[in-house]
Every structure is written in structure tokens, then in C-alpha cells.
Design a protein around this motif. Structure first.
Motif, short mmCIF file in Angstrom:
data_model
loop_
_atom_site.label_atom_id
_atom_site.label_comp_id
_atom_site.label_asym_id
_atom_site.label_seq_id
_atom_site.Cartn_x
_atom_site.Cartn_y
_atom_site.Cartn_z
N MET A 1 34.57 -8.51 -30.16
CA MET A 1 34.98 -8.99 -28.84
C MET A 1 36.46 -9.36 -28.78
O MET A 1 37.09 -9.23 -27.73
CB MET A 1 34.13 -10.20 -28.44
CG MET A 1 32.64 -9.91 -28.36
SD MET A 1 31.66 -11.37 -27.95
CE MET A 1 32.28 -11.73 -26.31
N HIS A 2 37.02 -9.83 -29.91
CA HIS A 2 38.42 -10.27 -29.95
C HIS A 2 39.14 -9.47 -31.02
O HIS A 2 38.78 -9.53 -32.21
CB HIS A 2 38.52 -11.76 -30.25
CG HIS A 2 37.69 -12.61 -29.34
ND1 HIS A 2 38.05 -12.88 -28.04
CD2 HIS A 2 36.50 -13.22 -29.55
CE1 HIS A 2 37.12 -13.64 -27.48
NE2 HIS A 2 36.17 -13.85 -28.37
N LEU A 3 40.18 -8.74 -30.60
CA LEU A 3 40.91 -7.87 -31.51
C LEU A 3 42.39 -8.25 -31.50
O LEU A 3 43.02 -8.32 -30.44
CB LEU A 3 40.75 -6.40 -31.07
CG LEU A 3 41.41 -5.35 -31.94
CD1 LEU A 3 40.82 -5.35 -33.34
CD2 LEU A 3 41.28 -3.97 -31.30
N CYS B 1 33.19 0.29 -29.28
CA CYS B 1 33.24 -1.18 -29.14
C CYS B 1 33.45 -1.53 -27.67
O CYS B 1 34.55 -1.94 -27.27
CB CYS B 1 34.35 -1.77 -30.01
SG CYS B 1 34.18 -1.39 -31.77
N PRO B 2 32.44 -1.41 -26.85
CA PRO B 2 32.61 -1.68 -25.42
C PRO B 2 32.61 -3.17 -25.07
O PRO B 2 32.85 -3.52 -23.91
CB PRO B 2 31.40 -0.99 -24.79
CG PRO B 2 30.35 -1.05 -25.86
CD PRO B 2 31.08 -0.93 -27.17
N LEU B 3 32.35 -4.02 -26.05
CA LEU B 3 32.25 -5.46 -25.77
C LEU B 3 33.59 -6.19 -25.93
O LEU B 3 33.64 -7.41 -25.83
CB LEU B 3 31.21 -6.11 -26.69
CG LEU B 3 29.78 -5.55 -26.58
CD1 LEU B 3 28.87 -6.28 -27.56
CD2 LEU B 3 29.26 -5.70 -25.15
N ILE B 4 34.66 -5.47 -26.17
CA ILE B 4 35.97 -6.10 -26.39
C ILE B 4 36.39 -6.84 -25.11
O ILE B 4 36.41 -6.27 -24.02
CB ILE B 4 37.02 -5.07 -26.78
CG1 ILE B 4 36.70 -4.47 -28.15
CG2 ILE B 4 38.41 -5.69 -26.80
CD1 ILE B 4 37.66 -3.40 -28.60
N THR B 5 36.72 -8.11 -25.27
CA THR B 5 37.18 -8.93 -24.13
C THR B 5 38.60 -9.44 -24.30
O THR B 5 39.19 -9.92 -23.34
CB THR B 5 36.24 -10.13 -23.94
OG1 THR B 5 36.25 -10.93 -25.13
CG2 THR B 5 34.82 -9.69 -23.64
N CYS C 1 36.22 -1.58 -21.06
CA CYS C 1 35.79 -2.89 -21.55
C CYS C 1 35.99 -3.94 -20.46
O CYS C 1 36.82 -3.79 -19.56
CB CYS C 1 36.57 -3.28 -22.80
SG CYS C 1 36.51 -2.07 -24.13
N ASP C 2 35.23 -5.00 -20.57
CA ASP C 2 35.37 -6.12 -19.64
C ASP C 2 36.39 -7.10 -20.19
O ASP C 2 36.05 -8.17 -20.72
CB ASP C 2 34.02 -6.80 -19.44
CG ASP C 2 34.06 -7.87 -18.37
OD1 ASP C 2 35.03 -7.86 -17.58
OD2 ASP C 2 33.15 -8.72 -18.34
N LEU C 3 37.67 -6.75 -20.07
CA LEU C 3 38.72 -7.55 -20.68
C LEU C 3 38.91 -8.87 -19.94
O LEU C 3 38.89 -8.93 -18.71
CB LEU C 3 40.04 -6.77 -20.66
CG LEU C 3 40.20 -5.67 -21.71
CD1 LEU C 3 41.58 -5.05 -21.62
CD2 LEU C 3 39.96 -6.19 -23.12
N ARG C 4 39.11 -9.93 -20.74
CA ARG C 4 39.41 -11.25 -20.20
C ARG C 4 40.83 -11.70 -20.58
O ARG C 4 41.39 -12.56 -19.90
CB ARG C 4 38.41 -12.28 -20.75
CG ARG C 4 36.96 -11.90 -20.59
CD ARG C 4 36.52 -11.89 -19.15
NE ARG C 4 35.14 -11.45 -19.00
CZ ARG C 4 34.09 -12.26 -19.09
NH1 ARG C 4 34.27 -13.55 -19.34
NH2 ARG C 4 32.87 -11.79 -18.94
N LYS C 5 41.37 -11.11 -21.64
CA LYS C 5 42.69 -11.53 -22.12
C LYS C 5 43.44 -10.32 -22.65
O LYS C 5 42.91 -9.54 -23.44
CB LYS C 5 42.54 -12.59 -23.22
CG LYS C 5 43.85 -13.06 -23.81
CD LYS C 5 43.60 -14.11 -24.89
CE LYS C 5 44.90 -14.57 -25.54
NZ LYS C 5 44.67 -15.59 -26.59
#
Length: 824
Positions: free
Chosen positions: A444-446, A466-470, A491-495
């Protein structure tokens, strides 16, 4: 003597042209006054004298001796003009009488009539005044009747229009308005008196505390001279909390107090007394042990003994930067319940030591292996033993290869991984990222920083599995372009965090509201391709709370206006627009549209003025403001002091502010915790004194590049600001060792101290101070030219050459233990 009145004109002209009457007059006057014994010889001498002086300068008393000259005033041109009857208009008695009569008559006619009118009283003056008064009264009565008639007609019309209830409400409204005005005036006066009283109390309290401080310091030094073995802890300091028995507090409260202490402080507390030793041995206190804070003083023997004793309680271990032996690293395997392990920057960590740790600590959730020498052997161990691993940092580990990343697919270890840091791992290719995607599908965090080999293809193969990367952080990845943003839209990016990328343009934000509707944080620092169009595209984002576009120099007022016109303005909390081309209009827009803004950075905003600062006061939620490099002056600081809620303020390189402005700001900012006035050489001791009086909760202070600061000001700071954690006094060339002594006594919570280019501070005093802080920077060289002043603190001119930078500065970090702690 015959008269010449009837003589011919030629003869008369002859007499006038040759000054015959004047010569005769002078000679006769001389004979009459001097009476010489030989008149003929006297006349001969006088004629010669007249000839020498010339006829033009002839006077009637020229032939008279100066001591015998009579003091008389001439009434006519010459006495002999009448004798020779040469005057054509001879004044006679008849003419004189006529002239006097005419003059007297003229005076009577001109002035006597006027005097007569003034002196003679008016016969009908009273009647005249009475008549004027009567006319005035009639006009006044008429005017009053006319005005009253108009007013009465207006009131009558209004009464007909309004009902009785409306009239009553109108009267009440007027009454309440007048009452509120009176109350407000009284409140304002009372507030002013209260403010003045508070200022007086603060100044009085400051003077008393400084007096007590100096008395205690004097007493302490005298005691040290008389008894060098006396402990410092026996002498109470000014501002200390009265002594109390902490052991009587509940266990939960005691535990919370000790949680704020470092490992070194906990060990010291355990040596105070038996009851304190029992308190420091509570099992919950040893759930997390941070050996990195004492890495330069702790021994391997102590680490092994501590881990053996608390092996069942330890959940978190931090060995960052510790130089440990293999036996010590093996002892980590005793902690069967370990969940977090940080062995970053441990040069002695090997694959062998990691084998022991992985076999003994299968429950590790967070593992940090940054900047170590691990290879593919360790990568094989991770999925085999750490089945629940959620966070893994491999930053700057350059000895494993793409094959090592393929091992993460073994077993079930890598599939629960949520956070992955591959910063600086330039050996990883596209195949390596493909292996990560196959092994760690739940990432989720890269974080991939300082990786110039990172390309859009690397991101593409990673996102496919990795579609869960936020959250993605790509700092120092110059080859990432708009294509990577297009790929990340799956991806559903938040940051998102990028920095120093020139290939990113406005195109990546074109459909950001549709591709990333839930994004909350955007960091696009130093991306030169971003313009006002990007801000316009960001305006529809309803969940964006943090926006950092520092050093995006193509952003201006128009872009910010378009950004704030959207729904994003209601949620934004942090905004960084440093080095952007913004003016006062942008600040006005911020104050109107951003009710929840907490952090604002406008560094190097050259177009900002004091008018814009006035608008900042209307952002009531604001907590932190950065105005470094702007044209703010004392007027702006005085206005900013009315905010009352600011905790952080940065004014570095603001050359228009003076001591008066800082003093005015500190008076209104009693809760200030962070203040940066570095590189303002015009400031003096008065700013430190103002901070000591009004801002006693200060935790961070930077006065670097202020050459006028002296020891007396730092003494006040040490006496009042006991919560200071970070202090930067680099370039303060007047500070001496006395300042360090005051800091050691007053600022006991100081953790970071920077004192570069302090030429009057000795190396011995700096080394002694290093035992009191965790990190210290020190050098005694002259300040470099970019500080703006010379060895004596005088401003540099353009012709002067700056002092070359010295790269051999002494840096002291992570202080050493005392003798008692080393014994442990």
C-alpha cells in the motif's frame, strides 16, 4: 553786493558751473571761524587745497580746522545762494504760511470727520439693535416651525405605515443598540486595563525570576569553590517544581512520566534511590528500548544483560547506528515477542546475524535493514521466518540483486507486506520490480527515493500486480514522467510525493479529480513544469488536505485564485507555496476561502507586503506561518501579533524587521513554541530578552547569523526558557563559554545545539557541553562570506572578499554517559 538776479543768463551759468558761490562760502566760513593772523596767506593756502581736492568734493566747512568745526545742520544748499540771489524758488514767509494753512486744512478734512463719527455716540443705536433682534427671532421661529412641520409630517407618515408592535420593536432595537455600545465601551476599557496589568505582572515576574536565578547561580558557584564534590542536584534552580515524592503517584501516572524519558535518563533515575529503582523496573517501561540514543556509550555487555532480563517484555528494539558484535546481535533472538526491529546503519550486521534473529523472532512486523550489507541470503530468510512481516525497509542496501527480490515470493512472508522502502537501490532493474509485484501484491505504501534508474516501465510493472497502492514517494527520480501518473490512476492513491522532477507537467493533473478522487496529500516540490493550470485542475478535489508546491516558480496569483474557487478550499489544512510568485491578493483569497488552514509557508514571496500580513490575521485556525525572505516590516509583525494563536513563526532573512517588531509580536504570542529569526544581522539582545519575558514555552529558537547577540541575553534565555529543545546560535561571534554554562543549568531539556563559527567559544567548553545534548555542531572559525558580515560583525561590502568555508568543523553527536552510567 549787487544782486545777480537781473544779470545775464551767461553770467549766472558761469557762476554755477565754476562753483563760485561754494568756493566763496568755504573761504568765508574758514575766515570767520579760524580768524587767521595773515588772512591773505590763509586764503592762498586754502585755494591751493581746494584745487588739489577738486571742486566736486567741495564742502562749506572744508577750510575750517576739524577741532573748530561748529556742530550745526545746514538748512539750504549754500549760504551764499541767497547772497548772490541764484536760487530761483526762494522760500518766503508768505509761501510758508500758505503751505501750513493748506496742510492743516487737509488734516482737518481727512481725520477730524472720522474722529467725529467715532467719538460721537449713535442716537438710535438701541433702537437699531432691537430691530435686528426682532427680525432674527421671527426668522428663527419660522425656521423651527418649518422644520418641525416637515419632521411631524414624516413621523406621522411612518406611524401610519408601522404597526404598534413594529414601533415597539424599533424602540427596543434602538435601546439595545445603545446599551450594547455602552457595554462594549466598558469592556474595551476593562480589557485595556487588564492587558496593561498583565504586562506589568509579566515584567515584574521576569525581574524576580532573573534576580533569583542570578542569586542561585552565585550561590552555586560559591559552593563549588568551597566544596568541589557537592552534587549539582542538591541546588534547586529557579522555576523548578517543588520537591515531591513521585512514588506516591498511581502506577499508570508514573509509567506515563517515564515514557517521556530516554534510555539514558531512565538509567539515571534508577540510581537515585531504591523506590525510584523499583519504578524504573516496571515491565511496561521496557516494552520499547532505544539503544541508538546511547550508541556511543552503551556496551555490548549491558545490551546483552538488558535483553536477557527483559526478553519477554521487549516489543520494540532500535539499534540504529550501533556498532555491535555478533554475540550481541544473537541475543536479540531471545526476545520471542519482538515486533519492531531497527538495525539500520549497523555496519556489523551480516547475513549470519540475521539468521539468528529471524529464527528466534518470528513475530516481527516491522523490519528496518536500511544501509546494511545484507545480501540475497537475508532476502531468502525474510519470507521463510517472518510470516507476518508488514513493513520492510531496504533503503541503500546495494548488495542484493533482482534474484533476492524473487525470494520474497517464497512461502507466505511477502504477501502481507504493506510498506516497502527501496530508496537508493539502484541495482534493481525492471525485472526486480516485476519480482516485487509477483511477491508483494498487498503493498500500500511505496517509497523509492534517490533512484535515478527508476523509469515509467518500473512503475508500470509494479502497478499491474499491486492495485492496492495508496501512497507513493519518488524523490530524486528524474526520469519519471506524466506516463507514470497515468499508470498510477489504476490505484486509489491517497498520497503522492515527487521532488526535483522536470518531466512532470500540467498534463498529469488534467484528470486528477476523476483518476484520484480520494487523494489527500500532494507533494510536488521543485517541479519546474507545473504552472497555474495544475492548480486549476486540483480545485475540484474535495478531500485534499495537504498541498506542497514549493519551488514551483511558475505558479502565481491567478493559479491560486482558481485553486481556491473550488471545493478544495474548505478542507485544505497545509499549504506550502514557497518561492512562488504570489502577492497580497492571494493572501486575501486565502483568508476568505480557507477556514481550516493550519500551516502556511510563503517563503521568499517577494511581492508580499504588510497589507497581505494584515489578511493573515483573519485566518483564525492558523498555527504555523513561514515568512522567511519576504519584505515584512515592524508594522506587519505588530499586526500579526493580534492573531494570538500562532505557535510557529519563521522570519529568516527578513531584513526590514527590527527589535521593536519582534518585541511587539512576542507580547501578543504567549504560546509561541517555534521562532526562527536567523540571518537577520540587524537584530540584537532585545529580541532574546523579549522571548525570555513573553515566550517561556519556546522549544525551538534559531538566531544563527545574528552577530549582535551577547552572553547577557542568553543568560535571560537560560533563566526562563526551560523547555528549549533545539537552539541554533551559529555565527553569533560575541558568545563565550559563559553562555554554555548558563545553558547547562537552565535549559536541561536541550537536545540539539548548533554553534558553528562561534570563535569565542573554546573547544573544551564545547566538548563539555556535548555531554548534555544528543547532537551538537561546533566550529570556531570565522563566519563565511554568505553570512553577510566579517570577523567583527561589520557588514561586508561588495569589494570585500568573504572568509573561505572551513570544512574541518568539529561535529559532536550523541553525547557520552557520565561515570556512573558507564559503570552500569
Amino acid at each position: 553786493m549787487a544782486s545777480l538776479r537781473s544779470a545775464s543768463p551767461r553770467l549766472r551759468n558761469y557762476f554755477r558751473e565754476n562753483y563760485i558761490p561754494q568756493v566763496c562760502e568755504a573761504l568765508l566760513c574758514g575766515l570767520l571761524v579760524t580768524c587767521p593772523p595773515d588772512p591773505l596767506r590763509y586764503l592762498e593756502e586754502m585755494i591751493i587745497t581746494i584745487m588739489k581736492n577738486g571742486l566736486e568734493s567741495l564742502l562749506w566747512d572744508m577750510c575750517i580746522d576739524p577741532s573748530m568745526k561748529p556742530k550745526i545742520r545746514r538748512l539750504s544748499e549754500t549760504y551764499l545762494e541767497q547772497l548772490f540771489e541764484l536760487d530761483d524758488q526762494l522760500m518766503t514767509s508768505e509761501l510758508m504760511i500758505k503751505a501750513c494753512t493748506f496742510y492743516t486744512g487737509h488734516l482737518v478734512k481727512t481725520h477730524f470727520c472720522t474722529w467725529k463719527d467715532i467719538a460721537k455716540p449713535h442716537t438710535y443705536e438701541d433702537d437699531f439693535l432691537a430691530e435686528k433682534m426682532e427680525r432674527a427671532m421671527k426668522y428663527d421661529n419660522f425656521l423651527q416651525k418649518y422644520v418641525f412641520h416637515l419632521w411631524h409630517s414624516y413621523v406621522k407618515g411612518q406611524i401610519e405605515k408601522l404597526k404598534a408592535s413594529d414601533i415597539l420593536s424599533w424602540i427596543k432595537e434602538i435601546y439595545y443598540s445603545a446599551r450594547l455600545t455602552v457595554i462594549l465601551n466598558k469592556w474595551r476599557e476593562k480589557a485595556r486595563q487588564k492587558y496593561k496589568k498583565r504586562q506589568d505582572e509579566l515584567l515584574l515576574k521576569h525581574e524576580l525570576l532573573v534576580m533569583k536565578w542570578r542569586n542561585k547561580i552565585k550561590f552555586k558557584r560559591s559552593e563549588e569553590q568551597s566544596n568541589s564534590e557537592q552534587s549539582l542536584s542538591e541546588i534547586p534552580l529557579v522555576g523548578e517544581i517543588p520537591q515531591c515524592d513521585i512514588s506516591v503517584l498511581p502506577e499508570r501516572a508514573v509509567l506515563q512520566i517515564f515514557f517521556y524519558l530516554s534510555l539514558r535518563d531512565v538509567v539515571i533515575c534508577g540510581q537515585v534511590c531504591h523506590s525510584w529503582r523499583l519504578m524504573t523496573q516496571m515491565s511496561s517501561l521496557w516494552n520499547g528500548i532505544d539503544f541508538s540514543s546511547v550508541k556511543d556509550m552503551v556496551t555490548d555487555k549491558y545490551i546483552v544483560s538488558a535483553l536477557q532480563r527483559w526478553r519477554l517484555n521487549v516489543l520494540r528494539l532500535n539499534f540504529h547506528g550501533c556498532l555491535l558484535r555478533l554475540k550481541t546481535l544473537k541475543s536479540v533472538s531471545l526476545c520471542k515477542n519482538l515486533q519492531e526491529l531497527n538495525v539500520s546503519d549497523c555496519p556489523t550486521l551480516t547475513d549470519e546475524s540475521m539468521r539468528y534473529i529471524s529464527e528466534g523472532c518470528p513475530g516481527v512486523l516491522y523490519l528496518n535493514l536500511s544501509n546494511t550489507t545484507i545480501t540475497n541470503r537475508t532476502m531468502r530468510l525474510l519470507p521463510r521466518y517472518f510470516h507476518n512481516l508488514q513493513s520492510l525497509s531496504l533503503a541503500y542496501c546495494r548488495k542484493f540483486t533482482d534474484k533476492g527480490l524473487q525470494y520474497l515470493n517464497l512461502g507466505n512472508g511477502g504477501h502481507k507486506l504493506i510498506y516497502l522502502d527501496l530508496s537508493g537501490c539502484t541495482q534493481i532493474s525492471v525485472q526486480g520490480f516485476r519480482n516485487i509485484a509477483n511477491s508483494c501484491t498487498g503493498i500500500m505504501h511505496l517509497t523509492i527515493n534517490d533512484m535515478p534508474t527508476l523509469t515509467d516501465n518500473c512503475v508500470k510493472v509494479l502497478v499491474e500486480k499491486c492495485p492496492l497502492i495508496t501512497s507513493v514517494v519518488f524523490i530524486g527520480a528524474p526520469h519519471i514522467s506524466d506516463s507514470a501518473f497515468k499508470v498510477l490512476s489504476a490505484c486509489d492513491l491517497r498520497k503522492i510525493r515527487f521532488e526535483g522532477n522536470k518531466r512532470i507537467t500540467d498534463a498529469c493533473f488534467k484528470f486528477i479529480d476523476k483518476c484520484y478522487p480520494n487523494i489527500r496529500h500532494i507533494y510536488m516540490v521543485n517541479c519546474k513544469g507545473i504552472t497555474d493550470g495544475s492548480l486549476k485542475s486540483l480545485s475540484p478535489l474535495k478531500k485534499l488536505t495537504v498541498l506542497n508546491l514549493a519551488n514551483c516558480v511558475r505558479i502565481g496569483d491567478m493559479g491560486l485564485k482558481q485553486f481556491l474557487d473550488g471545493p478544495v478550499s474548505a478542507r485544505i489544512r497545509e499549504l506550502n507555496l514557497s518561492n512562488c510568485i504570489l502577492g497580497d491578493a492571494s493572501i486575501l483569497k486565502l483568508s476568505e476561502c480557507c477556514p481550516n488552514l493550519n500551516y502556511l509557508s510563503l517563503r521568499n514571496g517577494e511581492n508580499l507586503t504588510d497589507l497581505g500580513i494584515r489578511y493573515l490575521v483573519n485566518i483564525f485556525s492558523l498555527v504555523s506561518v513561514a515568512l522567511s525572505g519576504t519584505d515584512i516590516s515592524n508594522e506587519g509583525l505588530t499586526t500579526l501579533s493580534r492573531h494570538k494563536k500562532l505557535k510557529e513563526l519563521s522570519l529568516s532573512e527578513c531584513y526590514k524587521i527590527t527589535d521593536f517588531g519582534i518585541l511587539a509580536f512576542c507580547k501578543g504570542s504567549l504560546i509561541l513554541e517555534h521562532l526562527d529569526v536567523s540571518y537577520c544581522p540587524q537584530l540584537s539582545d532585545e529580541i532574546v530578552q523579549a522571548v525570555a519575558i513573553y515566550c517561556t514555552n519556546l522549544t525551538y529558537l534559531s538566531i544563527a547569523g545574528c552577530p549582535k547577540i551577547t552572553d547577557s541575553a542568553m543568560e535571560l534565555l537560560s533563566a526562563k526558557c526551560h523547555y528549549l529543545h533545539i537552539l541554533d546560535i551559529s555565527g553569533c561571534i560575541l558568545l563565550t563559554d559563559q553562555m554554555l554554562e548558563d545553558l547547562q543549568i537552565g535549559c536541561t531539556q536541550l537536545r540539539i545545539l548548533k554553534m558553528q563559527y562561534c570563535r569565542l567559544i573554546s573547544k573544551e567548553a564545547a566538548e563539555k557541553m556535548s555531554s548534555m545534548v544528543q547532537e551538537q555542531e561546533y566550529s570556531s572559525y570565522d563566519p563565511p562570506s554568505w553570512f553577510g558580515y566579517d570577523y567583527w560583525g561589520e557588514p561586508l561590502t561588495e569589494q570585500q572578499d568573504g572568509t573561505p568555508f572551513q570544512d574541518s568543523d568539529l561535529t559532536i553527536e550523541e553525547s557520552t554517559y557520565s561515570k556512573e552510567e558507564e559503570a552500569v
